[in-house]
Enzyme design. Structure first.
Site, PDB file in Angstrom:
ATOM      1  N   ASP A  94     -35.750 -12.433 -33.233  1.00 37.66           N
ATOM      2  CA  ASP A  94     -36.275 -11.561 -32.412  1.00 37.66           C
ATOM      3  C   ASP A  94     -37.194 -10.504 -32.897  1.00 37.66           C
ATOM      4  OD1 ASP A  94     -33.486 -12.298 -31.477  1.00 37.66           O
ATOM      5  OD2 ASP A  94     -33.218 -10.523 -30.187  1.00 37.66           O
ATOM      6  N   LYS A 159     -37.982 -10.149 -24.156  1.00 32.69           N
ATOM      7  CA  LYS A 159     -36.990  -9.221 -24.221  1.00 32.69           C
ATOM      8  C   LYS A 159     -37.645  -7.851 -24.081  1.00 32.69           C
ATOM      9  CE  LYS A 159     -34.033  -7.712 -28.133  1.00 32.69           C
ATOM     10  NZ  LYS A 159     -33.657  -7.771 -29.470  1.00 32.69           N
ATOM     11  N   LYS A 198     -34.102 -11.521 -22.080  1.00 36.17           N
ATOM     12  CA  LYS A 198     -33.022 -10.867 -22.616  1.00 36.17           C
ATOM     13  C   LYS A 198     -33.279  -9.411 -22.436  1.00 36.17           C
ATOM     14  CE  LYS A 198     -30.978  -9.692 -27.099  1.00 36.17           C
ATOM     15  NZ  LYS A 198     -31.066 -10.211 -28.478  1.00 36.17           N
TER      16      LYS A 198
END
Length: 243
Positions: A94, A159, A198
């Site tokens: 991430d 994300k 996400k």
């Protein structure tokens, strides 16, 4: 219920990222993740080897943050963080973008950085989530451009947030909105089909998780995993349906 337990549980990346989190607390978080059979635990770089050890032989994998939380590291530093994390057992990365470059609309820099990190992760059999930190971004146009760049550069997810992107308000408070419905819709609409979405920050109950899935997201980053999934089992036991 509209979704099975597995469909919802395997959306969850359980966040073990608070700066003060101790070893014992992180181990307990991993053990909970296994008991609830979620997708991943998301950990700080130094803790990847320990997380991999605790989760060995289970269906829960290790994800690791890179350039976290501000995204200001040099690209080569992010690449090296990714390399080390993958070598030590991370299977998802991430990575926080350089937000200043997004504000400057330096799309060449950002596409190059994302491509380099995606390539490094993929070489190790890992996948990449690219964190925009939407609270800092001034317009939908910026978010749309980032979605398009991620599609070209090889990202596996886009994300919304780190959970630590606090913005000073007029009254002096530091607040972060995290994953809004508007942003989740926008990111799903403008990301190519092969790029997943996400949600992160602000979703702390079962209805929120269901809404995230309804909006087309496939992952949720949260520290409220146990409460969310306990509520699922409670509703199943009582015969309730989703709202």
């Amino acid at each position: 219920m509209k979704y099975t337990y597995a469909e919802l549980a395997k959306m969850i990346d359980h966040a073990l990222l608070h700066p003060t989190m101790t070893e014992a607390e992180a181990i307990a978080g991993c053990q909970m993740a296994v008991a609830y059979d979620i997708a991943t635990v998301c950990v700080k770089p130094y803790w990847v080897p320990r997380a991999a050890e605790v989760l060995a032989g289970t269906d829960v994998i290790v994800s690791c943050v890179v350039g976290f939380p501000a995204g200001n590291s040099a690209t080569e530093v992010k690449r090296y963080e990714t390399q080390i994390a993958c070598q030590q057992g991370a299977r998802e990365i991430d990575m926080v973008i350089n937000v200043a470059k997004a504000l400057e609309a330096d799309w060449t820099y950002l596409e190059n950085e994302i491509h380099i990190i995606a390539d490094e992760a993929h070489q190790h059999g890992a996948r990449l989530k690219v964190i925009f930190e939407n609270d800092y971004l001034p317009s939908d146009a910026t978010k749309i451009a980032l979605c398009e760049i991620c599609g070209r550069a090889g990202a596996d997810w886009v994300k919304t947030s780190t959970g630590f992107g606090f913005v000073k308000q007029a009254d002096g408070q530091l607040l972060t909105r995290g994953a809004t419905e508007h942003d989740l819709r926008l990111m799903r609409q403008y990301s190519p089909a092969h790029v997943q979405v996400k949600a992160s920050r602000g979703i702390r109950d079962l209805d929120g998780l269901i809404r995230v899935r309804d909006l087309g997201s496939t992952r949720l980053g949260t520290s409220a995993t146990q409460a969310i999934l306990d509520e699922y089992q409670k509703r199943i036991s009582s015969g309730e349906n989703n709202p």
